[in-house]
Motif scaffolding. Sequence first.
Motif, PDB file in Angstrom:
ATOM      1  N   GLU A  85       0.859  -1.184   0.000  1.00  0.00           N
ATOM      2  CA  GLU A  85       0.000   0.000   0.000  1.00  0.00           C
ATOM      3  C   GLU A  85       0.898   1.238   0.000  1.00  0.00           C
ATOM      4  O   GLU A  85       1.586   1.519   0.988  1.00  0.00           O
ATOM      5  CB  GLU A  85      -0.915   0.001   1.217  1.00  0.00           C
ATOM      6  CG  GLU A  85      -1.894  -1.170   1.256  1.00  0.00           C
ATOM      7  CD  GLU A  85      -2.738  -1.160   2.517  1.00  0.00           C
ATOM      8  OE1 GLU A  85      -2.833  -0.099   3.154  1.00  0.00           O
ATOM      9  OE2 GLU A  85      -3.294  -2.211   2.856  1.00  0.00           O
ATOM     10  N   LYS A  86       0.903   1.985  -1.099  1.00  0.00           N
ATOM     11  CA  LYS A  86       1.833   3.102  -1.247  1.00  0.00           C
ATOM     12  C   LYS A  86       1.659   4.160  -0.160  1.00  0.00           C
ATOM     13  O   LYS A  86       2.641   4.690   0.365  1.00  0.00           O
ATOM     14  CB  LYS A  86       1.666   3.738  -2.631  1.00  0.00           C
ATOM     15  CG  LYS A  86       2.149   2.850  -3.764  1.00  0.00           C
ATOM     16  CD  LYS A  86       2.047   3.568  -5.104  1.00  0.00           C
ATOM     17  CE  LYS A  86       2.574   2.685  -6.226  1.00  0.00           C
ATOM     18  NZ  LYS A  86       2.482   3.357  -7.556  1.00  0.00           N
ATOM     19  N   ILE A  87       0.421   4.466   0.190  1.00  0.00           N
ATOM     20  CA  ILE A  87       0.171   5.479   1.220  1.00  0.00           C
ATOM     21  C   ILE A  87       0.711   5.015   2.562  1.00  0.00           C
ATOM     22  O   ILE A  87       1.351   5.781   3.296  1.00  0.00           O
ATOM     23  CB  ILE A  87      -1.331   5.793   1.314  1.00  0.00           C
ATOM     24  CG1 ILE A  87      -1.806   6.464   0.018  1.00  0.00           C
ATOM     25  CG2 ILE A  87      -1.619   6.688   2.508  1.00  0.00           C
ATOM     26  CD1 ILE A  87      -3.301   6.739  -0.030  1.00  0.00           C
ATOM     27  N   ALA A  88       0.492   3.737   2.896  1.00  0.00           N
ATOM     28  CA  ALA A  88       0.989   3.196   4.158  1.00  0.00           C
ATOM     29  C   ALA A  88       2.516   3.199   4.186  1.00  0.00           C
ATOM     30  O   ALA A  88       3.131   3.507   5.213  1.00  0.00           O
ATOM     31  CB  ALA A  88       0.455   1.777   4.365  1.00  0.00           C
ATOM     32  N   ALA A  89       3.144   2.870   3.053  1.00  0.00           N
ATOM     33  CA  ALA A  89       4.608   2.857   2.980  1.00  0.00           C
ATOM     34  C   ALA A  89       5.178   4.265   3.154  1.00  0.00           C
ATOM     35  O   ALA A  89       6.166   4.470   3.871  1.00  0.00           O
ATOM     36  CB  ALA A  89       5.065   2.263   1.648  1.00  0.00           C
ATOM     37  N   LEU A  90       4.555   5.244   2.510  1.00  0.00           N
ATOM     38  CA  LEU A  90       5.020   6.632   2.629  1.00  0.00           C
ATOM     39  C   LEU A  90       4.838   7.159   4.047  1.00  0.00           C
ATOM     40  O   LEU A  90       5.703   7.870   4.575  1.00  0.00           O
ATOM     41  CB  LEU A  90       4.260   7.521   1.635  1.00  0.00           C
ATOM     42  CG  LEU A  90       4.638   7.366   0.160  1.00  0.00           C
ATOM     43  CD1 LEU A  90       3.660   8.119  -0.722  1.00  0.00           C
ATOM     44  CD2 LEU A  90       6.069   7.861  -0.076  1.00  0.00           C
ATOM     45  N   MET A 101       7.258   8.716   9.344  1.00  0.00           N
ATOM     46  CA  MET A 101       7.382   8.552  10.800  1.00  0.00           C
ATOM     47  C   MET A 101       8.797   8.136  11.187  1.00  0.00           C
ATOM     48  O   MET A 101       9.344   8.605  12.192  1.00  0.00           O
ATOM     49  CB  MET A 101       6.355   7.541  11.307  1.00  0.00           C
ATOM     50  CG  MET A 101       4.932   8.077  11.312  1.00  0.00           C
ATOM     51  SD  MET A 101       3.782   7.004  12.217  1.00  0.00           S
ATOM     52  CE  MET A 101       3.715   5.594  11.120  1.00  0.00           C
ATOM     53  N   LEU A 102       9.400   7.239  10.403  1.00  0.00           N
ATOM     54  CA  LEU A 102      10.767   6.810  10.687  1.00  0.00           C
ATOM     55  C   LEU A 102      11.737   7.989  10.603  1.00  0.00           C
ATOM     56  O   LEU A 102      12.617   8.148  11.463  1.00  0.00           O
ATOM     57  CB  LEU A 102      11.189   5.710   9.715  1.00  0.00           C
ATOM     58  CG  LEU A 102      10.584   4.326   9.954  1.00  0.00           C
ATOM     59  CD1 LEU A 102      10.860   3.407   8.768  1.00  0.00           C
ATOM     60  CD2 LEU A 102      11.116   3.712  11.244  1.00  0.00           C
ATOM     61  N   LYS A 120      11.534   0.796  -0.787  1.00  0.00           N
ATOM     62  CA  LYS A 120      10.138   0.481  -0.459  1.00  0.00           C
ATOM     63  C   LYS A 120       9.659  -0.486  -1.538  1.00  0.00           C
ATOM     64  O   LYS A 120       9.612  -0.135  -2.714  1.00  0.00           O
ATOM     65  CB  LYS A 120       9.265   1.740  -0.423  1.00  0.00           C
ATOM     66  CG  LYS A 120       9.663   2.729   0.650  1.00  0.00           C
ATOM     67  CD  LYS A 120       8.616   3.825   0.844  1.00  0.00           C
ATOM     68  CE  LYS A 120       8.474   4.726  -0.360  1.00  0.00           C
ATOM     69  NZ  LYS A 120       9.680   5.546  -0.604  1.00  0.00           N
ATOM     70  N   ILE A 121       9.334  -1.697  -1.125  1.00  0.00           N
ATOM     71  CA  ILE A 121       9.019  -2.769  -2.069  1.00  0.00           C
ATOM     72  C   ILE A 121       7.603  -3.268  -1.807  1.00  0.00           C
ATOM     73  O   ILE A 121       7.180  -3.365  -0.650  1.00  0.00           O
ATOM     74  CB  ILE A 121      10.031  -3.925  -1.926  1.00  0.00           C
ATOM     75  CG1 ILE A 121      11.456  -3.393  -2.143  1.00  0.00           C
ATOM     76  CG2 ILE A 121       9.728  -5.051  -2.908  1.00  0.00           C
ATOM     77  CD1 ILE A 121      12.533  -4.402  -1.840  1.00  0.00           C
ATOM     78  N   GLY A 122       6.879  -3.622  -2.881  1.00  0.00           N
ATOM     79  CA  GLY A 122       5.479  -3.974  -2.716  1.00  0.00           C
ATOM     80  C   GLY A 122       5.090  -5.404  -3.025  1.00  0.00           C
ATOM     81  O   GLY A 122       3.910  -5.730  -3.014  1.00  0.00           O
ATOM     82  N   SER A 123       6.056  -6.279  -3.295  1.00  0.00           N
ATOM     83  CA  SER A 123       5.687  -7.652  -3.637  1.00  0.00           C
ATOM     84  C   SER A 123       6.712  -8.646  -3.104  1.00  0.00           C
ATOM     85  O   SER A 123       7.853  -8.286  -2.804  1.00  0.00           O
ATOM     86  CB  SER A 123       5.578  -7.820  -5.161  1.00  0.00           C
ATOM     87  OG  SER A 123       6.860  -7.757  -5.768  1.00  0.00           O
ATOM     88  N   ILE A 124       6.293  -9.894  -3.011  1.00  0.00           N
ATOM     89  CA  ILE A 124       7.191 -10.965  -2.569  1.00  0.00           C
ATOM     90  C   ILE A 124       8.321 -11.148  -3.574  1.00  0.00           C
ATOM     91  O   ILE A 124       9.491 -11.270  -3.200  1.00  0.00           O
ATOM     92  CB  ILE A 124       6.393 -12.273  -2.408  1.00  0.00           C
ATOM     93  CG1 ILE A 124       5.419 -12.162  -1.234  1.00  0.00           C
ATOM     94  CG2 ILE A 124       7.329 -13.466  -2.205  1.00  0.00           C
ATOM     95  CD1 ILE A 124       4.410 -13.281  -1.161  1.00  0.00           C
ATOM     96  N   LYS A 125       7.974 -11.162  -4.850  1.00  0.00           N
ATOM     97  CA  LYS A 125       8.961 -11.388  -5.908  1.00  0.00           C
ATOM     98  C   LYS A 125      10.075 -10.349  -5.865  1.00  0.00           C
ATOM     99  O   LYS A 125      11.267 -10.685  -5.891  1.00  0.00           O
ATOM    100  CB  LYS A 125       8.276 -11.368  -7.264  1.00  0.00           C
ATOM    101  CG  LYS A 125       9.194 -11.661  -8.440  1.00  0.00           C
ATOM    102  CD  LYS A 125       8.416 -11.670  -9.748  1.00  0.00           C
ATOM    103  CE  LYS A 125       9.331 -11.950 -10.929  1.00  0.00           C
ATOM    104  NZ  LYS A 125       8.574 -11.951 -12.212  1.00  0.00           N
TER     105      LYS A 125
END
Length: 251
Positions: free
Chosen positions: A9-14, A19-20, A32-37
């Motif tokens: 989820e791009k919004i959650a990742a951003l 916060m970090l 920031k990666i969005g898939s298992i592959k």
Amino acid sequence: MNYLIIEDEKIAALRLEEMLQELEPDCTILAKIGSIKESIKWLMLNKADIIFLDIQLSDGLSFSIFDKISVSTPVIFTTAYDQYAIKAFELNSISYLLKPIKKQDLKKSLEKFGKIKSGFAIDLESLISTYQNEKLEYKKRFLITIGNTLKKLEVEDAAYFYAMDKSVYSKTFDGKTLPIEYSLDALEELLDPKTFFRINRKYLVNMNAIKRMEAWSRSRIKLHLEPVVSGELDSVVSINRSANFKKWIGS
């Protein structure tokens, strides 16, 4: 500190990245990666100090990453699941963060890591076993989008799922064909394995759709499904899945 965020989820990742950086201005977000592959590909060539890992990604449960490669990096799990999963995440991972992530909870997780980072080792086998065997709830229904129309598909009404032309569809017991916004790999993780089995690259079938079986050459098994599958080879259990299919059908 160098962090890796695995989140589809791009919004959650951003938001997590923001916060970090607020909590640790000197930190570096390596990717920031969005898939298992893509995660497997990245981890084979790179290393982070901590991985923030969403449990359910677009192409399946992220636990499968650890089936493919060895990862010694500490993990902080993120999840949208409620309290039923919390016990599992408290075993030997650093922490879990329940979505939507709160800055105070993130801060506590980072402080916890600071205290235990020497000699850290995550017991993934114990974690996965507890999560899958005791607490996992399988998907019960899908929301189907057809143009401007939204429909509900109960999983029990799906005779089989199949891939065609880079898309995935469900054939229902009453003969309807519906588009599904998941890959077959993801569906394998989401559906109850007692009811559904991936017979080959193209088909994931409901046991209740199997009306007849016959032995084929090279130890393969031909399934006669209802509704009927058009391609003769489409409902043949592949060689490398036949042994497990026999165990599944006889369990």
